[in-house]
Design an enzyme around this catalytic site. Structure first.
Site, PDB file in Angstrom:
ATOM      1  N   ASP A  16      38.622  30.301  12.876  1.00  0.00           N
ATOM      2  CA  ASP A  16      39.231  29.805  11.786  1.00  0.00           C
ATOM      3  C   ASP A  16      39.176  28.274  11.425  1.00  0.00           C
ATOM      4  OD1 ASP A  16      39.902  32.118  10.620  1.00  0.00           O
ATOM      5  OD2 ASP A  16      41.348  32.322  11.250  1.00  0.00           O
TER       6      ASP A  16
HETATM    7  C1  26A Z   1      40.310  42.393   5.046  1.00  0.00           C
HETATM    8  N1  26A Z   1      40.721  41.365   5.992  1.00  0.00           N
HETATM    9  C2  26A Z   1      40.628  42.882   7.774  1.00  0.00           C
HETATM   10  C3  26A Z   1      40.867  40.645   6.770  1.00  0.00           C
HETATM   11  C4  26A Z   1      41.917  39.874   7.322  1.00  0.00           C
HETATM   12  C5  26A Z   1      42.585  38.281   7.793  1.00  0.00           C
HETATM   13  N2  26A Z   1      42.039  37.516   6.963  1.00  0.00           N
HETATM   14  C6  26A Z   1      41.429  38.033   5.968  1.00  0.00           C
HETATM   15  N3  26A Z   1      41.298  39.458   5.811  1.00  0.00           N
HETATM   16  N4  26A Z   1      42.142  40.568   9.297  1.00  0.00           N
HETATM   17  C7  26A Z   1      42.075  39.473  10.051  1.00  0.00           C
HETATM   18  N5  26A Z   1      42.202  38.255   9.396  1.00  0.00           N
HETATM   19  C8  26A Z   1      42.957  37.300   9.308  1.00  0.00           C
HETATM   20  O1  26A Z   1      42.097  36.542  10.916  1.00  0.00           O
HETATM   21  C9  26A Z   1      42.826  36.007  11.133  1.00  0.00           C
HETATM   22  C10 26A Z   1      42.748  35.374  12.675  1.00  0.00           C
HETATM   23  O2  26A Z   1      41.211  34.626  12.199  1.00  0.00           O
HETATM   24  C11 26A Z   1      44.194  37.206  10.137  1.00  0.00           C
HETATM   25  O3  26A Z   1      45.147  36.778   8.906  1.00  0.00           O
HETATM   26  C12 26A Z   1      44.284  36.177  11.584  1.00  0.00           C
HETATM   27  O4  26A Z   1      45.171  35.032  11.058  1.00  0.00           O
END
Ligand code: 26A
Length: 346
Positions: free
Chosen positions: A301
């Site tokens: 990210d």
């Molecule tokens: C729909 N999903 C599965 C998600 C996520 C996500 N952010 C948005 N949608 N699943 C994990 N994360 C985020 O990925 C970040 C790390 O790359 C987590 O909240 C974490 O901060």
């Protein structure tokens, strides 16, 4: 001269609060999680018990998360004040307050679609060594809708912005909102940047992903996401450089911009393919010593955040990649998807 306009970058995805702890194999096994993965919590399994378990038994920390929200905070970290605005769905609860506070401190403007009847989304993050397993209960984030995007004050932000970044995780939530931004970008020759986000997106959300593909000016992913894309699209290739090339050369809606595919590979070089160019370039990452690594959750990210900051500033591609790698190397030193304060300057 650099633009002095505000909110030049607009980001969309799922605001989540991360409940992050160091775990172990037994914990992963209890919830049927892989060591390195990102999934949606299955309400028919025991996944929804994970959050309390992490808080009660593993000394979990509450950290602002949501992949594109991390990216948006990261881009704002490198850009002048009031450069980035982020959209997504949240509740009206303690967790939303923590998210708003973290974003405020980072100088990120958030415009949530607030649903007071549904809790803010949470993501259980289990760290084992250098791996992280994420299990997300989207909650209010799952209720983002086109109506919010089209609300006159929000749409004014869309029209004002000069670049859009969408986290691929949003394909599980509101593909029409993604398409609206994608088409707005193409119609006005603004860059549309998409992250593949996780292997399950190209695997299980292939149709909405493919519908947006012609609009990608930049597509960002890591090596496992690239491989998942190649597999789910029957490309029959495993080589990351070849996959990057295939992504770069998919049909494109706006011919005024050549598509760029950027694939990160952890500590291995970042691969960059440009539409119509034969040579795929590789850029070595910024080296940091092993003992400086806190955790790598959010490194991708952060990379996207630095990269987007470069795009917004109109920097050459090579600089954008370098800015992404720089911000990722800072984030890795912090707990979770965070950036050091006081600020470091690029
Ligand atoms: C729909 N999903 C599965 C998600 C996520 C996500 N952010 C948005 N949608 N699943 C994990 N994360 C985020 O990925 C970040 C790390 O790359 C987590 O909240 C974490 O901060």
């Amino acid at each position: 001269m650099a633009s002095t306009k505000e909110y030049r970058l607009l980001c969309l995805e799922n605001p989540l609060l991360d409940i992050q702890a160091v775990g172990n194999d037994a914990l992963l096994e209890k919830y049927g999680l892989k060591a390195n993965d990102a999934i949606l919590a299955d309400p028919n399994s025991n996944h929804l018990d994970l959050y309390e378990d992490l808080l009660n038994n593993y000394d979990a920390k509450l950290i602002a998360g949501g992949a594109a929200q991390n990216t948006a905070r990261g881009a704002q970290y490198m850009l002048p004040p009031n450069s980035v605005v982020y959209l997504g769905g949240a509740g009206d609860d303690k967790y939303a307050a923590i998210l708003r506070d973290a974003c405020k401190q980072a100088g990120l403007r958030v415009e949530y679609r607030v649903d007071p009847s549904i809790p803010t989304g949470r993501c259980g993050v289990v760290i084992t060594g250098h791996n992280r397993s994420m299990c997300t209960d989207l909650g209010a984030a799952n209720h983002y809708d086109l109506e919010h995007l089209k609300r006159s004050d929000i749409w004014a932000l869309v029209e004002n912005a000069e670049a859009y970044y969408v986290g691929g995780y949003h394909f599980t939530v509101c593909p029409p909102a993604i398409m609206e931004l994608a088409k707005q970008a193409a119609a006005n020759n603004k860059p549309f940047i998409l992250s593949l986000s996780a292997p399950f997106i190209p695997q299980f959300f292939k149709d909405p992903l493919d519908a947006s593909a012609p609009y990608w000016d930049y597509v960002i992913g890591n090596e496992t996401e690239a491989e998942a894309y190649a597999d789910s699209h029957g490309l029959g290739i495993k080589d990351v450089k070849e996959i990057a090339k295939a992504l770069a050369n998919l049909p494109k809606a706006n011919p005024q911009r050549k598509r760029v595919a950027v694939i990160t590979q952890g500590t291995e070089p970042t691969v960059v393919a440009v539409q119509g160019e034969n040579e795929v370039k590789e850029y070595p990452v910024h080296v940091i010593s092993k003992d400086e690594i806190n955790d790598t959750n959010g490194a991708g990210d952060a990379f996207a955040g630095g990269f987007c900051a470069g795009i917004v500033e109109g920097r050459p591609l090579q600089d954008c990649v370098d800015m992404g790698q720089w911000l990722a190397s800072l984030s890795i030193r912090e707990l979770g998807p965070s950036y050091p304060f006081p600020k470091h300057t690029y």
